[in-house]
Design a protein around this motif. Structure first.
Motif, mmCIF file in Angstrom:
data_model
loop_
_atom_site.group_PDB
_atom_site.id
_atom_site.type_symbol
_atom_site.label_atom_id
_atom_site.label_comp_id
_atom_site.label_asym_id
_atom_site.label_seq_id
_atom_site.Cartn_x
_atom_site.Cartn_y
_atom_site.Cartn_z
ATOM 1 N N ASN A 132 0.916 -1.197 -0.162
ATOM 2 C CA ASN A 132 0.007 -0.006 0.152
ATOM 3 C C ASN A 132 0.691 1.393 -0.062
ATOM 4 O O ASN A 132 2.058 0.996 0.222
ATOM 5 C CB ASN A 132 -0.813 0.041 1.153
ATOM 6 C CG ASN A 132 -0.393 0.097 2.420
ATOM 7 O OD1 ASN A 132 0.826 -0.680 2.846
ATOM 8 N ND2 ASN A 132 -0.702 0.999 3.434
ATOM 9 N N VAL B 290 -6.413 1.614 1.928
ATOM 10 C CA VAL B 290 -5.895 0.909 0.689
ATOM 11 C C VAL B 290 -7.090 1.137 -0.230
ATOM 12 O O VAL B 290 -7.914 0.675 -0.098
ATOM 13 C CB VAL B 290 -5.371 -0.500 1.151
ATOM 14 C CG1 VAL B 290 -4.881 -1.232 0.132
ATOM 15 C CG2 VAL B 290 -4.719 -0.349 2.381
ATOM 16 N N GLY C 279 2.119 -4.383 4.414
ATOM 17 C CA GLY C 279 1.113 -3.422 4.723
ATOM 18 C C GLY C 279 2.244 -2.422 5.490
ATOM 19 O O GLY C 279 2.855 -2.675 6.213
ATOM 20 N N VAL D 12 -3.286 -7.346 1.238
ATOM 21 C CA VAL D 12 -2.253 -6.217 1.728
ATOM 22 C C VAL D 12 -3.178 -5.543 2.815
ATOM 23 O O VAL D 12 -2.769 -5.457 3.893
ATOM 24 C CB VAL D 12 -2.279 -5.173 0.572
ATOM 25 C CG1 VAL D 12 -1.537 -3.809 1.270
ATOM 26 C CG2 VAL D 12 -1.180 -5.656 -0.269
ATOM 27 N N VAL D 13 -4.424 -5.391 2.627
ATOM 28 C CA VAL D 13 -5.403 -4.722 3.702
ATOM 29 C C VAL D 13 -5.330 -5.410 5.034
ATOM 30 O O VAL D 13 -5.102 -4.868 6.110
ATOM 31 C CB VAL D 13 -6.929 -4.578 3.191
ATOM 32 C CG1 VAL D 13 -7.714 -4.334 4.359
ATOM 33 C CG2 VAL D 13 -7.120 -3.606 1.947
ATOM 34 N N VAL E 13 -1.885 -4.441 6.946
ATOM 35 C CA VAL E 13 -1.747 -3.031 7.260
ATOM 36 C C VAL E 13 -1.573 -2.955 8.805
ATOM 37 O O VAL E 13 -2.840 -3.206 9.413
ATOM 38 C CB VAL E 13 -2.489 -1.930 6.824
ATOM 39 C CG1 VAL E 13 -2.317 -0.844 7.169
ATOM 40 C CG2 VAL E 13 -2.405 -1.883 5.253
#
Length: 449
Positions: A152, A238, A266, A350-351, A354
């Motif tokens: 991100n 994101v 993340g 990715v979310v 984070v």
């Protein structure tokens, strides 16, 4: 007797000195630096988990020629010439120009002796740096696989932070936008192996050259770092993936060849350095940032002055987490070769990694209605428990939720985002900035928003 004016004699001596320097000293200096670089690379490759690939050590001029006369690039150039009626020499001149613009250099000395040391110093000077979750499966990635870190994009500090944190394992090749094409920054970035990309270019010939470069480095095993969002987040969350680079990688992959492994990364900050600029851009609904190099210098000078006055306390925490890798070979056995599906799947991962930090937690609690320290502590404790139960990495300082509330509130009060008057109130005109701070947490709480 031949008399010469003094200025002509001086000019002749200067030209002679330059010629001697070029013919005698420069080759020796280049040989010395090349031998030193080769020894450095040899030592580094015994320690790096992902050794520096031979492709990165080729002379830049050779790689430009290789890309210019790539079979697919040549075919695209000839087709473009036939379609547009442009003479082929003119088209190939455009191809050479695009290749020279894209292809970076690489200097191990610049990367490890200068850039990573500077990145480590700057990261630690600005933030308390944490490495959050590191998935155990990362150690099982095949040595010959091409690793692509999918991240991100919160701040331009992302480049600095991640470069330093993975420097003991790999060298990264970034795709950077036109913002970085400013001398002398451009020379440093190119020497680190980053390649420049024209964002939103509609030139099909340029896109073909760029695609072949990305496909070539992927096939050669060059470790890459990409920001699929294509720009900094304007709301703290994101965003969706733009499919340019991912589609190039997918199109160039051939079953049975070197695997490509995507690693979700993340990144989170208690304070994003550019947050005021990003919030203003979001308010206007356009990605035209007012930030400039001079604004950056002014910001740095203010921080130095605060440091000298003993008033500098840093910008809180910065954290990076590394999620479970995604093998493209395995993924294609279960899905069609569709860039949109792959991009959505990678950004969802990715979310999940984070990290959640104190300032976003407190900002989220304030937006939910907490208006005193006791209510903030209860809300932050509850949010931390909820997110941890979902597997979201939560990074708190020593002292837990109580220290997190104290540290975060001190930062928000110092920046006048909130004021402590008859309880804790959101300062006038700062609601958007507080929402930006809370964005990462709220994305976990309301994933469909």
């Amino acid at each position: 007797m031949v008399e010469l004016p003094l200025w002509l004699v001086v000019l002749a001596l200067i030209l002679a000195a330059i010629a001697a320097l070029e013919r005698v000293l420069m080759p020796s200096a280049r040989w010395f630096l090349r031998r030193r670089a080769e020894r450095l690379v040899g030592r580094l490759n015994t320690h790096l988990s992902r050794p520096i690939r031979p492709f990165r050590l080729m002379a830049r001029a050779d790689r430009i020629v290789q890309l210019t006369y790539d079979r697919e690039v040549v075919a695209a150039a000839m087709a473009h010439a036939a379609e547009t009626g442009t003479p082929e020499p003119v088209v190939f001149q455009e191809v050479r120009k695009a290749a020279a613009e894209i292809v970076p250099g690489f200097s191990a000395i610049v990367y490890f002796s200068i850039a990573t040391r500077l990145a480590r110093w700057l990261s630690r000077a600005l933030y308390t740096v944490r490495v959050g979750r590191v998935d155990a499966a990362l150690s099982q990635i095949a040595p010959e696989a091409t690793v692509v870190f999918v991240m991100n994009h919160r701040s331009n500090m992302d480049y600095v932070l991640v470069t330093w944190l993975v420097a003991t394992r790999a060298t990264l090749s970034y795709a950077v936008g036109e913002w970085a094409r400013i001398w002398p920054l451009s020379a440093m970035i190119r020497a680190m192996g980053a390649f420049f990309v024209r964002r939103n270019s509609g030139d099909p010939l340029y896109r073909r050259v760029l695609a072949r470069y990305v496909q070539t480095i992927s096939a050669e095993g060059v470790t890459q770092a990409v920001f699929p969002e294509g720009g900094l987040s304007l709301n703290g969350q994101v965003g969706q993936a733009k499919l340019g680079l991912l589609s190039y990688i997918l199109q160039g992959y051939e079953a049975g060849h070197r695997d490509i492994v995507f690693v979700p990364v993340g990144i989170a900050y208690d304070r994003v350095l550019e947050d005021n600029v990003l919030v203003e851009a979001a308010r206007k609904g356009e990605r035209k940032f007012r930030g400039s190099v001079w604004n950056g210098f002014g910001f740095a000078l203010r921080m130095i002055r605060r440091k000298m006055q003993g008033r500098y306390t840093g910008f809180g925490m910065a954290a990076v987490s590394f999620g479970a890798p995604v093998s493209l070979a395995d993924w294609l056995t279960r899905h069609e070769a569709d860039a949109a599906t792959l991009g959505a799947a990678l950004m969802a991962r990715v979310v999940e990694v984070v990290p959640v930090l104190p300032v976003p937690l407190v900002a989220c609690a304030l937006r939910a209605g907490a208006r005193d320290r006791a209510a903030l502590l209860a809300a932050v404790t509850d949010l931390s428990s909820q997110l941890s139960a979902r597997g979201i990495p939560v990074e708190l300082p020593e002292g837990g939720a109580e220290a997190a509330v104290s540290d975060a509130l001190a930062q928000l009060l110092a920046r006048r985002i909130v004021v402590e008057l008859n309880g804790i109130q959101i300062a006038e005109g700062k609601a958007d900035l507080l929402a930006f701070q809370a964005g990462a947490v709220e994305q976990h709480l309301h994933p469909s928003a």
